[in-house]
Design a protein around this motif. Sequence first.
Motif, PDB file in Angstrom:
ATOM      1  N   HIS A 168      13.579  28.103  42.070  1.00  0.00           N
ATOM      2  CA  HIS A 168      13.712  28.307  40.618  1.00  0.00           C
ATOM      3  C   HIS A 168      13.627  29.795  40.296  1.00  0.00           C
ATOM      4  O   HIS A 168      12.767  30.240  39.542  1.00  0.00           O
ATOM      5  N   CYS A 169      14.552  30.577  40.874  1.00  0.00           N
ATOM      6  CA  CYS A 169      14.506  32.024  40.654  1.00  0.00           C
ATOM      7  C   CYS A 169      14.906  32.390  39.229  1.00  0.00           C
ATOM      8  O   CYS A 169      14.562  33.455  38.735  1.00  0.00           O
ATOM      9  N   GLY A 170      15.691  31.516  38.573  1.00  0.00           N
ATOM     10  CA  GLY A 170      15.991  31.718  37.161  1.00  0.00           C
ATOM     11  C   GLY A 170      17.208  32.551  36.834  1.00  0.00           C
ATOM     12  O   GLY A 170      17.573  32.681  35.661  1.00  0.00           O
ATOM     13  N   TYR A 171      17.876  33.112  37.843  1.00  0.00           N
ATOM     14  CA  TYR A 171      19.024  33.978  37.516  1.00  0.00           C
ATOM     15  C   TYR A 171      20.331  33.605  38.205  1.00  0.00           C
ATOM     16  O   TYR A 171      21.388  34.121  37.848  1.00  0.00           O
ATOM     17  N   GLY A 172      20.299  32.711  39.186  1.00  0.00           N
ATOM     18  CA  GLY A 172      21.546  32.326  39.839  1.00  0.00           C
ATOM     19  C   GLY A 172      21.304  31.890  41.268  1.00  0.00           C
ATOM     20  O   GLY A 172      20.161  31.708  41.700  1.00  0.00           O
ATOM     21  N   TYR A 173      22.397  31.722  42.017  1.00  0.00           N
ATOM     22  CA  TYR A 173      22.333  31.282  43.406  1.00  0.00           C
ATOM     23  C   TYR A 173      22.634  32.476  44.302  1.00  0.00           C
ATOM     24  O   TYR A 173      23.668  33.129  44.160  1.00  0.00           O
ATOM     25  N   ILE A 184      24.239  40.839  55.188  1.00  0.00           N
ATOM     26  CA  ILE A 184      25.303  40.172  54.437  1.00  0.00           C
ATOM     27  C   ILE A 184      24.703  39.535  53.191  1.00  0.00           C
ATOM     28  O   ILE A 184      23.497  39.345  53.098  1.00  0.00           O
ATOM     29  N   GLY A 185      25.564  39.212  52.231  1.00  0.00           N
ATOM     30  CA  GLY A 185      25.136  38.497  51.041  1.00  0.00           C
ATOM     31  C   GLY A 185      24.927  39.359  49.822  1.00  0.00           C
ATOM     32  O   GLY A 185      24.552  38.844  48.765  1.00  0.00           O
ATOM     33  N   ASP A 186      25.154  40.674  49.927  1.00  0.00           N
ATOM     34  CA  ASP A 186      25.061  41.513  48.739  1.00  0.00           C
ATOM     35  C   ASP A 186      26.192  41.150  47.786  1.00  0.00           C
ATOM     36  O   ASP A 186      27.308  40.851  48.212  1.00  0.00           O
ATOM     37  N   GLU A 187      25.897  41.183  46.503  1.00  0.00           N
ATOM     38  CA  GLU A 187      26.889  40.761  45.514  1.00  0.00           C
ATOM     39  C   GLU A 187      28.165  41.600  45.609  1.00  0.00           C
ATOM     40  O   GLU A 187      28.113  42.822  45.764  1.00  0.00           O
ATOM     41  N   GLN A 188      29.291  40.901  45.511  1.00  0.00           N
ATOM     42  CA  GLN A 188      30.586  41.566  45.543  1.00  0.00           C
ATOM     43  C   GLN A 188      31.349  41.220  44.266  1.00  0.00           C
ATOM     44  O   GLN A 188      30.824  40.581  43.364  1.00  0.00           O
ATOM     45  N   GLY A 189      32.593  41.640  44.210  1.00  0.00           N
ATOM     46  CA  GLY A 189      33.415  41.332  43.047  1.00  0.00           C
ATOM     47  C   GLY A 189      33.338  42.417  41.996  1.00  0.00           C
ATOM     48  O   GLY A 189      32.983  43.570  42.265  1.00  0.00           O
ATOM     49  N   LEU A 190      33.669  42.051  40.759  1.00  0.00           N
ATOM     50  CA  LEU A 190      33.745  43.023  39.675  1.00  0.00           C
ATOM     51  C   LEU A 190      32.379  43.619  39.356  1.00  0.00           C
ATOM     52  O   LEU A 190      31.372  42.917  39.299  1.00  0.00           O
ATOM     53  N   ARG A 191      32.365  44.924  39.119  1.00  0.00           N
ATOM     54  CA  ARG A 191      31.185  45.605  38.601  1.00  0.00           C
ATOM     55  C   ARG A 191      31.572  46.151  37.239  1.00  0.00           C
ATOM     56  O   ARG A 191      32.465  46.999  37.119  1.00  0.00           O
ATOM     57  N   VAL A 192      30.929  45.660  36.200  1.00  0.00           N
ATOM     58  CA  VAL A 192      31.317  45.963  34.823  1.00  0.00           C
ATOM     59  C   VAL A 192      30.255  46.856  34.168  1.00  0.00           C
ATOM     60  O   VAL A 192      29.051  46.591  34.276  1.00  0.00           O
ATOM     61  N   SER A 193      30.706  47.896  33.485  1.00  0.00           N
ATOM     62  CA  SER A 193      29.837  48.740  32.679  1.00  0.00           C
ATOM     63  C   SER A 193      30.195  48.533  31.209  1.00  0.00           C
ATOM     64  O   SER A 193      31.344  48.730  30.814  1.00  0.00           O
ATOM     65  N   VAL A 194      29.225  48.112  30.400  1.00  0.00           N
ATOM     66  CA  VAL A 194      29.495  47.833  28.996  1.00  0.00           C
ATOM     67  C   VAL A 194      28.187  47.878  28.211  1.00  0.00           C
ATOM     68  O   VAL A 194      27.139  47.434  28.698  1.00  0.00           O
ATOM     69  N   GLU A 195      28.236  48.441  27.025  1.00  0.00           N
ATOM     70  CA  GLU A 195      27.110  48.454  26.099  1.00  0.00           C
ATOM     71  C   GLU A 195      25.822  48.953  26.747  1.00  0.00           C
ATOM     72  O   GLU A 195      24.751  48.367  26.591  1.00  0.00           O
ATOM     73  N   GLY A 196      25.937  50.042  27.508  1.00  0.00           N
ATOM     74  CA  GLY A 196      24.765  50.645  28.109  1.00  0.00           C
ATOM     75  C   GLY A 196      24.208  49.927  29.315  1.00  0.00           C
ATOM     76  O   GLY A 196      23.111  50.243  29.778  1.00  0.00           O
ATOM     77  N   ARG A 197      24.951  48.967  29.844  1.00  0.00           N
ATOM     78  CA  ARG A 197      24.512  48.204  31.002  1.00  0.00           C
ATOM     79  C   ARG A 197      25.619  48.128  32.032  1.00  0.00           C
ATOM     80  O   ARG A 197      26.789  48.270  31.687  1.00  0.00           O
ATOM     81  N   TRP A 198      25.253  47.961  33.305  1.00  0.00           N
ATOM     82  CA  TRP A 198      26.247  47.693  34.331  1.00  0.00           C
ATOM     83  C   TRP A 198      25.775  46.492  35.155  1.00  0.00           C
ATOM     84  O   TRP A 198      24.588  46.198  35.227  1.00  0.00           O
ATOM     85  N   GLY A 199      26.699  45.789  35.760  1.00  0.00           N
ATOM     86  CA  GLY A 199      26.322  44.625  36.557  1.00  0.00           C
ATOM     87  C   GLY A 199      27.517  43.805  36.988  1.00  0.00           C
ATOM     88  O   GLY A 199      28.673  44.174  36.731  1.00  0.00           O
ATOM     89  N   GLY A 200      27.221  42.692  37.636  1.00  0.00           N
ATOM     90  CA  GLY A 200      28.267  41.797  38.115  1.00  0.00           C
ATOM     91  C   GLY A 200      27.842  40.358  37.933  1.00  0.00           C
ATOM     92  O   GLY A 200      26.907  40.058  37.193  1.00  0.00           O
ATOM     93  N   HIS A 201      28.523  39.472  38.641  1.00  0.00           N
ATOM     94  CA  HIS A 201      28.323  38.032  38.471  1.00  0.00           C
ATOM     95  C   HIS A 201      27.517  37.476  39.628  1.00  0.00           C
ATOM     96  O   HIS A 201      27.811  37.738  40.796  1.00  0.00           O
ATOM     97  N   VAL A 202      26.485  36.711  39.319  1.00  0.00           N
ATOM     98  CA  VAL A 202      25.746  35.945  40.328  1.00  0.00           C
ATOM     99  C   VAL A 202      26.158  34.486  40.165  1.00  0.00           C
ATOM    100  O   VAL A 202      25.996  33.927  39.071  1.00  0.00           O
ATOM    101  N   PRO A 203      26.713  33.844  41.207  1.00  0.00           N
ATOM    102  CA  PRO A 203      27.168  32.455  41.050  1.00  0.00           C
ATOM    103  C   PRO A 203      26.014  31.529  40.686  1.00  0.00           C
ATOM    104  O   PRO A 203      24.864  31.778  41.071  1.00  0.00           O
ATOM    105  N   PRO A 204      26.306  30.455  39.966  1.00  0.00           N
ATOM    106  CA  PRO A 204      25.237  29.544  39.538  1.00  0.00           C
ATOM    107  C   PRO A 204      24.775  28.574  40.613  1.00  0.00           C
ATOM    108  O   PRO A 204      23.665  28.046  40.536  1.00  0.00           O
ATOM    109  N   ASP A 205      25.631  28.304  41.608  1.00  0.00           N
ATOM    110  CA  ASP A 205      25.248  27.296  42.606  1.00  0.00           C
ATOM    111  C   ASP A 205      26.034  27.474  43.893  1.00  0.00           C
ATOM    112  O   ASP A 205      26.908  28.351  44.005  1.00  0.00           O
ATOM    113  N   TYR A 206      25.710  26.644  44.876  1.00  0.00           N
ATOM    114  CA  TYR A 206      26.331  26.735  46.205  1.00  0.00           C
ATOM    115  C   TYR A 206      27.801  26.355  46.186  1.00  0.00           C
ATOM    116  O   TYR A 206      28.580  26.848  47.015  1.00  0.00           O
ATOM    117  N   VAL A 207      28.214  25.487  45.276  1.00  0.00           N
ATOM    118  CA  VAL A 207      29.613  25.063  45.230  1.00  0.00           C
ATOM    119  C   VAL A 207      30.525  26.262  44.962  1.00  0.00           C
ATOM    120  O   VAL A 207      31.574  26.411  45.589  1.00  0.00           O
TER     121      VAL A 207
END
Length: 331
Positions: A225-230, A245-268
Motif C-alpha cells: 500500500h505505497c499509495g502512489y502506483g505500481y 532496472i525499473g527506473d521510470e521511463q517515458g515522458l518527463r513533463v514540466s508544467v506549473e512549477g513541477r516536473w515528473g512522469g507517469h507511474v503505472p497503477p498496476d502490474y497489468v
Amino acid sequence: MAVIGTGKMGADHVRRLHEVISGARVAAVADIEPERAKSLAATIEECTAYTEPAAAMASQEVDAVLVASPGPAHEAALVEALDRGLPVLCEKPMTPDTASSLRILEAEQRLGRRRIQVGFMRRYDVEYAKLKGLLDGGELGRALMLHQRHRNLAMPPGFTDEMLITSSVSHEVDATRWLLDEEIAAVTVHKPRATSLAPDGMNDPQFVLLETVSGALVDVEIFGHCGYGYQVQAEAVCERGTVRIGDEQGLRVSVEGRWGGHVPPDYVERFEDAYDREVQAWVDATRRGEVTGPSAWDGYAASAVCEAGVVSQRQGGRVEVELVERPDLYR
C-alpha cells in the motif's frame, strides 16, 4: 485455446489472445460465475462459455489451455490438462503449497514430457532480459547481492500477510533463481512498523532476505500500500560493477512549477509488453510441440521458498528451504 478463469487476469489474457497474439484463437472460457464467462465469451466469435474447466478442456475445439483462475483451483485444472495431454500456461503460483506442487511434478513425470509452463512473466520483460544477459555474460563478475523492490498502489480487499509472500514476493523469488541461476537456501522475513494505509491486521511493508546456495544475498522490499502506483525495481551488485532496472521511463513533463512522469497503477499496465511476449512465445512453442518457458520445477521451487517465507513471517527467524532432488525431466 481454453482460458480458465475470467477475472482480471483471465479477461486480459482473452483480450491479448484475441487482439494481439498470432497463431491462436480463444475457443472456450470457463469460470464458476456463469454470467461473467458468458459475457466474455460473447465478445469473441465462436467462443463457448463453461462453468467447469474439465468441460472446456473436453471441447474438440481446444488444443491448449491457459489457467488464470485463483491459485487454489490450479491443481485440479493442471491435473485435468495433463490427463488430456494438453499444453498449459499456468499463472503463478503454480499451486499454493509444496505438497500440491509435488503432485503436479509427479503427474507430469508420469506423462514423460513437459506440458506445463508457469507464468513468471518477468523473464519476458525487456529490462529483465537485458539484466539476465549482462549477468550471464560475465562482464561484471559474479553477482554478490541483489536488491529488489515491489510496490503496489494498494492491495485488493481480502489480501493477507501470507499473500504478500505467496502472491507478490513469488515473482522476486523466481527472478532471483533465474537471474542468479541457482536455488534459494533460506528465507528470513522482517516486519518494520506498518503503514497507516494498510488494513487493520496487515503488517505492510515487509522486508524479505533470501540466501542462495552459493551465498549471494537478496533483499526484497514488498510494500502493498505505497499509495502512489505500481513500481518494480532490481539492482545487481557484482564484483566489477552494478546494474539497475525499473527506473521510470517515458515522458518527463514540466508544467506549473513541477516536473515528473507517469507511474503505472498496476502490474497489468507495467508488464503489458512482458505478458504479450510471454504468451506469444508460449503459443509459438506450443505450435512447434515444445515447452520452453518456466517449468513446473520452477513453480515448485517458488512454492517451496514462499512456504518457508510464510513460516518465517509467522514465527520469525531464518527458515531453510527444503527441496526434493531435481528430476531429470527438468534438468
